[in-house]
Write an enzyme that holds these catalytic residues in place. Structure first.
Site, PDB file in Angstrom:
ATOM      1  N   ASP A   2       7.817  -6.252  -0.213  1.00 34.43           N
ATOM      2  CA  ASP A   2       7.474  -7.150  -1.307  1.00 34.43           C
ATOM      3  C   ASP A   2       8.751  -7.495  -2.069  1.00 34.43           C
ATOM      4  O   ASP A   2       9.510  -8.343  -1.635  1.00 34.43           O
ATOM      5  CB  ASP A   2       6.439  -6.446  -2.200  1.00 34.43           C
ATOM      6  CG  ASP A   2       5.575  -7.411  -2.970  1.00 34.43           C
ATOM      7  OD1 ASP A   2       6.133  -8.362  -3.541  1.00 34.43           O
ATOM      8  OD2 ASP A   2       4.354  -7.221  -3.018  1.00 34.43           O
ATOM      9  N   PHE A  55      -2.061 -11.901  -2.763  1.00 34.21           N
ATOM     10  CA  PHE A  55      -2.591 -10.539  -2.808  1.00 34.21           C
ATOM     11  C   PHE A  55      -3.313 -10.295  -1.499  1.00 34.21           C
ATOM     12  O   PHE A  55      -4.367 -10.873  -1.257  1.00 34.21           O
ATOM     13  CB  PHE A  55      -3.541 -10.382  -3.996  1.00 34.21           C
ATOM     14  CG  PHE A  55      -3.804  -8.955  -4.364  1.00 34.21           C
ATOM     15  CD1 PHE A  55      -4.128  -7.999  -3.406  1.00 34.21           C
ATOM     16  CD2 PHE A  55      -3.713  -8.548  -5.677  1.00 34.21           C
ATOM     17  CE1 PHE A  55      -4.355  -6.690  -3.733  1.00 34.21           C
ATOM     18  CE2 PHE A  55      -3.948  -7.232  -6.033  1.00 34.21           C
ATOM     19  CZ  PHE A  55      -4.267  -6.301  -5.054  1.00 34.21           C
ATOM     20  N   ASP A  58      -4.129  -1.799   0.412  1.00 34.11           N
ATOM     21  CA  ASP A  58      -5.376  -1.596  -0.317  1.00 34.11           C
ATOM     22  C   ASP A  58      -5.418  -2.366  -1.619  1.00 34.11           C
ATOM     23  O   ASP A  58      -4.405  -2.860  -2.101  1.00 34.11           O
ATOM     24  CB  ASP A  58      -5.563  -0.109  -0.618  1.00 34.11           C
ATOM     25  CG  ASP A  58      -4.671   0.360  -1.756  1.00 34.11           C
ATOM     26  OD1 ASP A  58      -3.449   0.138  -1.680  1.00 34.11           O
ATOM     27  OD2 ASP A  58      -5.201   0.929  -2.730  1.00 34.11           O
TER      28      ASP A  58
END
Length: 184
Positions: free
Chosen positions: A107, A156, A163
């Site tokens: 990320d 997302f 998760d």
């Protein structure tokens, strides 16, 4: 977990199970060739990398050893500061070892960049990265990724180890989570 069981919570499937397995097989073939005759240690970063580690390691055609780390990045809310705390350290001495960090997703790159430096400072012969996913648009630092599955948008995402509130990790695909799930 079958994606059909939570279809109302998923906005879009970005990578199917078949696409992921095919790409991991290609990555494993390259890793097997690059590390032939070397003493390779795979280091998985908990918890997200568990699916990638399991599937990738079984496709690698040379002997490998595995170890795990858990790290946490200090920050406010969802933003990483790049200051990292080790929650579970390696059990393996890295001196002279060829290390391949196995990640689910890159990320910001802040935590992974810190991890590479940390493992290099332990005397590893080499430290490289294999990641299933990368959000290029979210990068705050450049991280050199040797083996990459897919670049994905800065959304997302869940599934394949990723998760939301400890849910969706066991989805065999990677999917964009519907905003109504996390904007409650």
């Amino acid at each position: 977990m079958d994606p059909r069981d939570c279809k109302d919570e998923l906005a879009e499937i970005l990578i199917t199970e078949e696409e992921m397995q095919e790409r991991l097989a290609e990555m494993a073939q390259q890793i097997s060739a690059d590390y032939a005759g070397k003493n390779l240690l795979l280091v998985g970063v908990l918890k997200g990398a568990i699916m990638v580690m399991a599937d990738l390691s079984r496709k690698i055609a040379i002997p490998v050893e595995m170890d795990w780390m858990a790290v946490s990045s200090y920050g406010s809310g969802t933003k990483s500061s790049g200051v990292v705390r080790i929650l579970k350290d390696l059990d393996t001495d890295l001196a002279g070892r060829h290390v391949l960090i196995v990640e689910d997703i890159i990320d910001s790159g802040l935590t992974l960049s810190w991890l590479v430096r940390n493992l290099e400072n332990r005397g590893a012969a080499s430290v490289k990265i294999a990641a299933a996913l990368r959000k290029k648009e979210a990068a705050k630092v450049e991280v050199d990724v040797e083996y990459l599955g897919f670049d994905i948008p800065n959304d997302f995402v869940v599934g394949y180890g990723l998760d939301y509130a400890e849910k969706y990790r066991t989805l065999p695909c990677v999917a964009k989570l519907s905003p109504h799930v996390y904007e409650k």
